[in-house]
Write a protein that holds these residues in place. Structure first.
Motif, PDB file in Angstrom:
ATOM      1  N   MET A   1       0.837  -1.179   0.000  1.00 16.44           N
ATOM      2  CA  MET A   1       0.000   0.000   0.000  1.00 16.44           C
ATOM      3  C   MET A   1       0.884   1.246   0.000  1.00 16.44           C
ATOM      4  N   GLN A   2       0.533   2.182  -0.837  1.00 12.69           N
ATOM      5  CA  GLN A   2       1.221   3.474  -0.842  1.00 12.69           C
ATOM      6  C   GLN A   2       0.384   4.447  -0.020  1.00 12.69           C
ATOM      7  N   ALA A   3       0.939   4.941   1.083  1.00 16.66           N
ATOM      8  CA  ALA A   3       0.203   5.833   1.980  1.00 16.66           C
ATOM      9  C   ALA A   3      -0.109   7.151   1.282  1.00 16.66           C
ATOM     10  N   MET A   4      -1.383   7.561   1.392  1.00 11.43           N
ATOM     11  CA  MET A   4      -1.826   8.849   0.855  1.00 11.43           C
ATOM     12  C   MET A   4      -1.925   9.888   1.959  1.00 11.43           C
ATOM     13  N   TYR A   5      -2.091   9.407   3.184  1.00 16.41           N
ATOM     14  CA  TYR A   5      -2.271  10.287   4.338  1.00 16.41           C
ATOM     15  C   TYR A   5      -1.961   9.479   5.585  1.00 16.41           C
ATOM     16  N   MET A   6      -1.454  10.140   6.613  1.00 15.93           N
ATOM     17  CA  MET A   6      -1.219   9.486   7.895  1.00 15.93           C
ATOM     18  C   MET A   6      -1.719  10.386   9.012  1.00 15.93           C
ATOM     19  N   ALA A   7      -2.487   9.797   9.915  1.00 17.25           N
ATOM     20  CA  ALA A   7      -2.958  10.505  11.103  1.00 17.25           C
ATOM     21  C   ALA A   7      -2.261   9.897  12.310  1.00 17.25           C
ATOM     22  N   ALA A   8      -2.102  10.691  13.356  1.00 15.71           N
ATOM     23  CA  ALA A   8      -1.475  10.181  14.568  1.00 15.71           C
ATOM     24  C   ALA A   8      -2.204  10.735  15.782  1.00 15.71           C
ATOM     25  N   ALA A   9      -2.332   9.893  16.790  1.00 14.49           N
ATOM     26  CA  ALA A   9      -2.917  10.296  18.062  1.00 14.49           C
ATOM     27  C   ALA A   9      -2.167   9.574  19.172  1.00 14.49           C
ATOM     28  N   THR A  10      -2.099  10.212  20.314  1.00 13.46           N
ATOM     29  CA  THR A  10      -1.408   9.639  21.470  1.00 13.46           C
ATOM     30  C   THR A  10      -2.395   9.475  22.611  1.00 13.46           C
ATOM     31  N   ALA A  11      -2.336   8.320  23.250  1.00 13.87           N
ATOM     32  CA  ALA A  11      -3.161   8.048  24.425  1.00 13.87           C
ATOM     33  C   ALA A  11      -2.267   7.951  25.652  1.00 13.87           C
ATOM     34  N   THR A  12      -2.717   8.535  26.730  1.00  8.43           N
ATOM     35  CA  THR A  12      -2.066   8.378  28.030  1.00  8.43           C
ATOM     36  C   THR A  12      -3.140   7.977  29.030  1.00  8.43           C
ATOM     37  N   GLY A  13      -2.817   7.052  29.893  1.00  7.60           N
ATOM     38  CA  GLY A  13      -3.774   6.632  30.912  1.00  7.60           C
ATOM     39  C   GLY A  13      -4.762   5.574  30.457  1.00  7.60           C
ATOM     40  N   GLY A  17      -8.019   7.976  30.711  1.00 12.17           N
ATOM     41  CA  GLY A  17      -6.972   8.945  30.446  1.00 12.17           C
ATOM     42  C   GLY A  17      -7.362   9.988  29.423  1.00 12.17           C
ATOM     43  N   GLN A  18      -6.450  10.231  28.504  1.00 16.25           N
ATOM     44  CA  GLN A  18      -6.571  11.309  27.530  1.00 16.25           C
ATOM     45  C   GLN A  18      -6.120  10.807  26.170  1.00 16.25           C
ATOM     46  N   VAL A  19      -6.803  11.240  25.112  1.00 14.75           N
ATOM     47  CA  VAL A  19      -6.336  10.996  23.748  1.00 14.75           C
ATOM     48  C   VAL A  19      -6.218  12.339  23.049  1.00 14.75           C
ATOM     49  N   LYS A  20      -5.156  12.473  22.269  1.00 16.64           N
ATOM     50  CA  LYS A  20      -4.918  13.751  21.592  1.00 16.64           C
ATOM     51  C   LYS A  20      -4.297  13.483  20.232  1.00 16.64           C
ATOM     52  N   SER A  21      -4.851  14.150  19.211  1.00 15.34           N
ATOM     53  CA  SER A  21      -4.303  14.013  17.861  1.00 15.34           C
ATOM     54  C   SER A  21      -3.043  14.845  17.723  1.00 15.34           C
ATOM     55  N   ASP A  22      -2.256  14.499  16.714  1.00 17.70           N
ATOM     56  CA  ASP A  22      -0.991  15.202  16.494  1.00 17.70           C
ATOM     57  C   ASP A  22      -1.171  16.688  16.221  1.00 17.70           C
ATOM     58  N   ASP A  27      -8.838  16.280  21.244  1.00 17.80           N
ATOM     59  CA  ASP A  27      -8.224  16.303  22.576  1.00 17.80           C
ATOM     60  C   ASP A  27      -9.322  15.960  23.571  1.00 17.80           C
ATOM     61  N   LEU A  28      -9.410  14.674  23.913  1.00 13.73           N
ATOM     62  CA  LEU A  28     -10.534  14.191  24.697  1.00 13.73           C
ATOM     63  C   LEU A  28     -10.100  13.411  25.930  1.00 13.73           C
ATOM     64  N   ASN A  40     -19.353   6.396  35.375  1.00 14.43           N
ATOM     65  CA  ASN A  40     -20.516   6.961  34.672  1.00 14.43           C
ATOM     66  C   ASN A  40     -20.252   6.957  33.169  1.00 14.43           C
ATOM     67  N   ASP A  41     -21.226   7.415  32.408  1.00 10.45           N
ATOM     68  CA  ASP A  41     -21.103   7.467  30.953  1.00 10.45           C
ATOM     69  C   ASP A  41     -21.018   8.907  30.446  1.00 10.45           C
ATOM     70  N   ASP A  42     -20.433   9.789  31.237  1.00 11.73           N
ATOM     71  CA  ASP A  42     -20.344  11.204  30.871  1.00 11.73           C
ATOM     72  C   ASP A  42     -19.140  11.527  29.987  1.00 11.73           C
ATOM     73  N   PHE A  43     -18.328  10.522  29.649  1.00 17.47           N
ATOM     74  CA  PHE A  43     -17.139  10.729  28.825  1.00 17.47           C
ATOM     75  C   PHE A  43     -17.192   9.780  27.636  1.00 17.47           C
ATOM     76  N   THR A  44     -16.381  10.053  26.656  1.00 15.13           N
ATOM     77  CA  THR A  44     -16.286   9.135  25.527  1.00 15.13           C
ATOM     78  C   THR A  44     -15.359   7.981  25.881  1.00 15.13           C
ATOM     79  N   ASN A  45     -15.317   6.991  24.998  1.00 16.01           N
ATOM     80  CA  ASN A  45     -14.463   5.827  25.203  1.00 16.01           C
ATOM     81  C   ASN A  45     -13.929   5.363  23.844  1.00 16.01           C
ATOM     82  N   PRO A  46     -12.960   4.477  23.831  1.00 16.75           N
ATOM     83  CA  PRO A  46     -12.360   4.057  22.563  1.00 16.75           C
ATOM     84  C   PRO A  46     -13.360   3.478  21.558  1.00 16.75           C
ATOM     85  N   GLU A  47     -14.370   2.755  22.040  1.00 19.90           N
ATOM     86  CA  GLU A  47     -15.340   2.168  21.114  1.00 19.90           C
ATOM     87  C   GLU A  47     -16.179   3.245  20.429  1.00 19.90           C
TER      88      GLU A  47
END
Length: 143
Positions: A1-13, A17-22, A27-28, A40-47
């Motif tokens: 596959m020849q990459a046309m675009y690349m996205a990056a995000a970092t998770a801590t915790g 925890g926190q996830v943030k895109s490059d 930033d969630l 509770n369900d007041d936050f988002t989750n990976p799914e």
């Protein structure tokens, strides 16, 4: 596959925890959902984040197919429902149910368009032979 675009995000915790895109646009705080032992369900989750990405990507693939085939439809909508479950031996897996609405076409044509989009969508191709993905046409009215 020849990459046309690349996205990056970092998770801590991890799931509490926190996830943030490059680029900082995403930033969630993420938290374990109540169904998995969270407070509770007041936050988002990976799914939920995965479901949002898959729904957007599949809807884009669907609209590409519609455009290529020159089919006239109303505004499409895709809902991705992502399930997390135990596979045994301490392993976990995902399942996905896509609910697809393609207004102003027949049920048969909607099914054909959805199946073609499933062949085009990068998420669908990444999950092929690894995650069960079901397609359901949810149109309340057909042409």
């Amino acid at each position: 596959m020849q990459a046309m675009y690349m996205a990056a995000a970092t998770a801590t915790g991890g799931r509490n925890g926190q996830v943030k895109s490059d680029n900082g646009v995403l930033d969630l705080e993420v938290r374990m959902p109540k169904a998995l032992g969270g407070a509770n369900d007041d936050f988002t989750n990976p799914e939920q984040i995965f479901a949002a990405g898959y729904a957007a990507c599949f809807d884009s693939a669907l609209n590409l197919v519609i455009k290529q085939l020159k089919v006239k439809t109303g505004e499409t909508a895709v809902t991705a429902k992502v399930s997390l479950g135990a596979l045994g031996e301490g392993r976990f897996g995902l399942g996905v149910a896509l609910e697809i609405n393609i207004p102003d076409v027949s049920a048969e044509q909607a099914q054909t368009l959805a199946e073609r989009a499933h062949q085009v969508c990068p998420y669908s191709n990444a999950l092929k032979n690894n995650v069960e993905v079901t397609l359901a046409i949810t149109n309340s009215q057909y042409a």
